[in-house]
Scaffold this motif. Structure first.
Motif, PDB file in Angstrom:
ATOM      1  N   SER A  46       0.847  -1.201   0.000  1.00  0.00           N
ATOM      2  CA  SER A  46       0.000   0.000   0.000  1.00  0.00           C
ATOM      3  C   SER A  46       0.878   1.245   0.000  1.00  0.00           C
ATOM      4  CB  SER A  46      -0.931   0.014   1.214  1.00  0.00           C
ATOM      5  OG  SER A  46      -0.205   0.027   2.416  1.00  0.00           O
ATOM      6  N   TRP A  47       0.363   2.285  -0.691  1.00  0.00           N
ATOM      7  CA  TRP A  47       1.108   3.533  -0.731  1.00  0.00           C
ATOM      8  C   TRP A  47       0.190   4.730  -0.730  1.00  0.00           C
ATOM      9  CZ3 TRP A  47       4.287   3.562  -5.925  1.00  0.00           C
ATOM     10  CH2 TRP A  47       3.441   3.552  -7.020  1.00  0.00           C
ATOM     11  N   LEU A  48       0.821   5.870  -0.477  1.00  0.00           N
ATOM     12  CA  LEU A  48       0.123   7.144  -0.423  1.00  0.00           C
ATOM     13  C   LEU A  48       0.698   8.040  -1.498  1.00  0.00           C
ATOM     14  CD1 LEU A  48      -1.751   9.165   1.093  1.00  0.00           C
ATOM     15  CD2 LEU A  48       0.249   9.748   2.494  1.00  0.00           C
ATOM     16  N   GLY A  49      -0.171   8.572  -2.345  1.00  0.00           N
ATOM     17  CA  GLY A  49       0.242   9.502  -3.384  1.00  0.00           C
ATOM     18  C   GLY A  49      -0.037  10.933  -2.958  1.00  0.00           C
ATOM     19  N   LEU A  50       0.945  11.808  -3.127  1.00  0.00           N
ATOM     20  CA  LEU A  50       0.791  13.232  -2.837  1.00  0.00           C
ATOM     21  C   LEU A  50       0.905  13.985  -4.145  1.00  0.00           C
ATOM     22  CD1 LEU A  50       3.159  13.466   0.260  1.00  0.00           C
ATOM     23  CD2 LEU A  50       0.690  13.047   0.239  1.00  0.00           C
ATOM     24  N   TRP A  51      -0.034  14.864  -4.412  1.00  0.00           N
ATOM     25  CA  TRP A  51      -0.115  15.588  -5.675  1.00  0.00           C
ATOM     26  C   TRP A  51      -0.191  17.081  -5.416  1.00  0.00           C
ATOM     27  CZ3 TRP A  51      -0.707  12.783 -10.357  1.00  0.00           C
ATOM     28  CH2 TRP A  51      -0.840  11.409 -10.197  1.00  0.00           C
ATOM     29  N   VAL A  52       0.697  17.850  -6.016  1.00  0.00           N
ATOM     30  CA  VAL A  52       0.564  19.301  -5.959  1.00  0.00           C
ATOM     31  C   VAL A  52      -0.661  19.639  -6.797  1.00  0.00           C
ATOM     32  CG1 VAL A  52       1.593  21.522  -6.552  1.00  0.00           C
ATOM     33  CG2 VAL A  52       3.026  19.688  -5.623  1.00  0.00           C
ATOM     34  N   ALA A  53      -1.680  20.194  -6.135  1.00  0.00           N
ATOM     35  CA  ALA A  53      -2.944  20.434  -6.828  1.00  0.00           C
ATOM     36  C   ALA A  53      -3.712  21.549  -6.128  1.00  0.00           C
ATOM     37  CB  ALA A  53      -3.790  19.152  -6.845  1.00  0.00           C
ATOM     38  N   GLU A  54      -4.506  22.274  -6.888  1.00  0.00           N
ATOM     39  CA  GLU A  54      -5.302  23.358  -6.309  1.00  0.00           C
ATOM     40  C   GLU A  54      -6.368  22.830  -5.357  1.00  0.00           C
ATOM     41  OE1 GLU A  54      -8.734  24.467  -9.429  1.00  0.00           O
ATOM     42  OE2 GLU A  54      -6.696  24.890 -10.142  1.00  0.00           O
ATOM     43  N   GLN A  55      -6.678  21.543  -5.410  1.00  0.00           N
ATOM     44  CA  GLN A  55      -7.673  20.964  -4.503  1.00  0.00           C
ATOM     45  C   GLN A  55      -7.220  21.023  -3.045  1.00  0.00           C
ATOM     46  OE1 GLN A  55      -6.854  19.748  -7.452  1.00  0.00           O
ATOM     47  NE2 GLN A  55      -8.786  19.563  -8.540  1.00  0.00           N
ATOM     48  N   VAL A  56      -5.942  21.335  -2.826  1.00  0.00           N
ATOM     49  CA  VAL A  56      -5.460  21.508  -1.463  1.00  0.00           C
ATOM     50  C   VAL A  56      -6.214  22.652  -0.774  1.00  0.00           C
ATOM     51  CG1 VAL A  56      -3.565  23.114  -1.958  1.00  0.00           C
ATOM     52  CG2 VAL A  56      -3.361  21.506  -0.054  1.00  0.00           C
ATOM     53  N   ASN A  57      -6.836  23.529  -1.544  1.00  0.00           N
ATOM     54  CA  ASN A  57      -7.605  24.644  -0.991  1.00  0.00           C
ATOM     55  C   ASN A  57      -9.058  24.293  -0.719  1.00  0.00           C
ATOM     56  OD1 ASN A  57      -5.382  26.477  -1.108  1.00  0.00           O
ATOM     57  ND2 ASN A  57      -5.666  26.527  -3.316  1.00  0.00           N
ATOM     58  N   VAL A  58      -9.504  23.109  -1.113  1.00  0.00           N
ATOM     59  CA  VAL A  58     -10.867  22.669  -0.822  1.00  0.00           C
ATOM     60  C   VAL A  58     -10.947  22.385   0.673  1.00  0.00           C
ATOM     61  CG1 VAL A  58     -12.556  20.824  -1.196  1.00  0.00           C
ATOM     62  CG2 VAL A  58     -11.203  21.682  -3.116  1.00  0.00           C
ATOM     63  N   PRO A  59     -11.928  22.947   1.390  1.00  0.00           N
ATOM     64  CA  PRO A  59     -12.026  22.690   2.824  1.00  0.00           C
ATOM     65  C   PRO A  59     -12.170  21.200   3.116  1.00  0.00           C
ATOM     66  CG  PRO A  59     -13.488  24.475   2.172  1.00  0.00           C
ATOM     67  CD  PRO A  59     -12.962  23.849   0.908  1.00  0.00           C
TER      68      PRO A  59
END
Length: 159
Positions: A46-59
């Protein structure tokens, strides 16, 4: 057929900061490319993916931006000390303060203990340990010590 969870993904604003945070939690960086990184939770499983994305601003909402890491129940009592040693703060959750955690929320049909914290981008993370399967009686969220008291278990108080 289904044997477990293979991957989960979260948005981040600063990939370098996120990489440092997840490495401090002890996750192994599996792969990195422009704008994304993957960490093994359990190598090859199992792994965790981290993505630079504007969705980081979604509450935050429980349906998004949330990952729970499974730990063994005997490690739950050390979880807060372990997180503090990595400069990670426990956050208020279910109207309970950090000093009241670990908590046992009513997420049927399984009872589990959990400690809640956030990554630097505000993604909600938790350390979770199963306590009891097939719980049928309703209960309100409570501290783990209260769970043990109500069910007659003898445990050392969590840190």
């Amino acid at each position: 057929m289904i044997a477990g969870l293979y991957e989960a993904h979260l948005p981040v604003g600063d990939l370098e900061r996120a990489i440092r945070f997840y490495e401090a939690l002890g996750l192994e960086l599996a792969h990195r490319t422009d704008g994304r990184a993957f960490f093994w939770i359990e190598k090859g499983k199992s792994w965790l993916g981290l993505w630079v994305a504007e969705q980081v601003n979604v509450p935050y909402h429980v349906s998004i931006r949330h990952v729970a890491f499974r730990i063994e129940l005997e490690n739950m009592e050390k979880a807060k000390t372990w997180l503090r040693g990595r400069n990670v703060e426990i956050v208020d959750f279910y109207d309970f303060k950090p000093h009241q955690q670990p908590l046992v929320p009513p997420l049927f049909p399984q009872a589990h203990a959990a400690v809640y914290f956030e990554d630097p981008d505000g993604n909600l993370l938790e350390l979770m340990a199963p306590i009891e399967l097939d719980v049928s009686d309703y209960f309100d969220t409570m501290e783990l010590n209260e769970w043990y008291r109500q069910r007659g278990h003898k445990r050392n108080p969590p840190n």
